[in-house]
Motif scaffolding. Sequence first.
Motif, PDB file in Angstrom:
ATOM      1  N   ARG A  25       1.947   1.269  -3.357  1.00 36.41           N
ATOM      2  CA  ARG A  25       1.210   0.904  -4.571  1.00 36.41           C
ATOM      3  C   ARG A  25      -0.273   1.263  -4.435  1.00 36.41           C
ATOM      4  O   ARG A  25      -0.962   1.426  -5.423  1.00 36.41           O
ATOM      5  CB  ARG A  25       1.356  -0.588  -4.873  1.00 36.41           C
ATOM      6  CG  ARG A  25       2.687  -0.952  -5.500  1.00 36.41           C
ATOM      7  CD  ARG A  25       2.676  -2.368  -6.050  1.00 36.41           C
ATOM      8  NE  ARG A  25       2.474  -3.390  -5.038  1.00 36.41           N
ATOM      9  CZ  ARG A  25       3.442  -3.958  -4.328  1.00 36.41           C
ATOM     10  NH1 ARG A  25       4.695  -3.582  -4.497  1.00 36.41           N
ATOM     11  NH2 ARG A  25       3.158  -4.889  -3.437  1.00 36.41           N
ATOM     12  N   LYS A  26      -0.762   1.371  -3.187  1.00 33.15           N
ATOM     13  CA  LYS A  26      -2.194   1.604  -2.968  1.00 33.15           C
ATOM     14  C   LYS A  26      -2.524   2.995  -2.431  1.00 33.15           C
ATOM     15  O   LYS A  26      -3.610   3.497  -2.673  1.00 33.15           O
ATOM     16  CB  LYS A  26      -2.741   0.569  -1.989  1.00 33.15           C
ATOM     17  CG  LYS A  26      -2.780  -0.819  -2.562  1.00 33.15           C
ATOM     18  CD  LYS A  26      -3.609  -1.718  -1.683  1.00 33.15           C
ATOM     19  CE  LYS A  26      -3.776  -3.043  -2.356  1.00 33.15           C
ATOM     20  NZ  LYS A  26      -5.150  -3.392  -2.561  1.00 33.15           N
ATOM     21  N   LEU A  32      -8.442   0.036   2.192  1.00 35.05           N
ATOM     22  CA  LEU A  32      -7.492  -0.756   1.407  1.00 35.05           C
ATOM     23  C   LEU A  32      -8.168  -1.962   0.760  1.00 35.05           C
ATOM     24  O   LEU A  32      -7.742  -2.425  -0.291  1.00 35.05           O
ATOM     25  CB  LEU A  32      -6.316  -1.212   2.273  1.00 35.05           C
ATOM     26  CG  LEU A  32      -5.367  -0.101   2.719  1.00 35.05           C
ATOM     27  CD1 LEU A  32      -4.297  -0.660   3.650  1.00 35.05           C
ATOM     28  CD2 LEU A  32      -4.731   0.596   1.534  1.00 35.05           C
ATOM     29  N   GLY A  44     -11.093  -1.832  -0.527  1.00 38.74           N
ATOM     30  CA  GLY A  44     -11.969  -1.360  -1.581  1.00 38.74           C
ATOM     31  C   GLY A  44     -13.357  -0.961  -1.117  1.00 38.74           C
ATOM     32  O   GLY A  44     -14.175  -0.512  -1.908  1.00 38.74           O
TER      33      GLY A  44
END
Length: 135
Positions: free
Chosen positions: A10-11, A117, A119
């Motif tokens: 998803r990331k 991950l 940010g």
Amino acid sequence: MDRLHAALLRKVGGTTARHVHMTLLAALGDAERCGMPVPRTIRSVAAPRRTSREIVTLTQPEVDALLTAAYGDRSEAAIVLAVTLGLRRGELLALSRRHIDLAERRLIVAGTASRTLSGETVVTMPKTAAGSRTI
């Protein structure tokens, strides 16, 4: 492990998720060699597939339209550098004043900006020696 894969995918892309999988397996192998109990079923989980993306380039009319649209925008310089020199997004974001020599008409690509991950933006060395270059 399947939940970890799903969360990663998803990331990040499949290739990065595969690298995480392989790193985790190596760490678990080290733990096992040190006598720590590691469930055998973990080794049976297949690694995520690598992904590849088709590179799509702009046509000359598209480049002209992009440069016209960028004129006067605060991102104009970055767009011009990307289009004329082929710099990637991460390379552009990693540039600083010390990488640009206007007198010598030289630009040094010395890093790549990316997000963790969590940010956070980090600047790292390019993956290969060819990634560091003077233009």
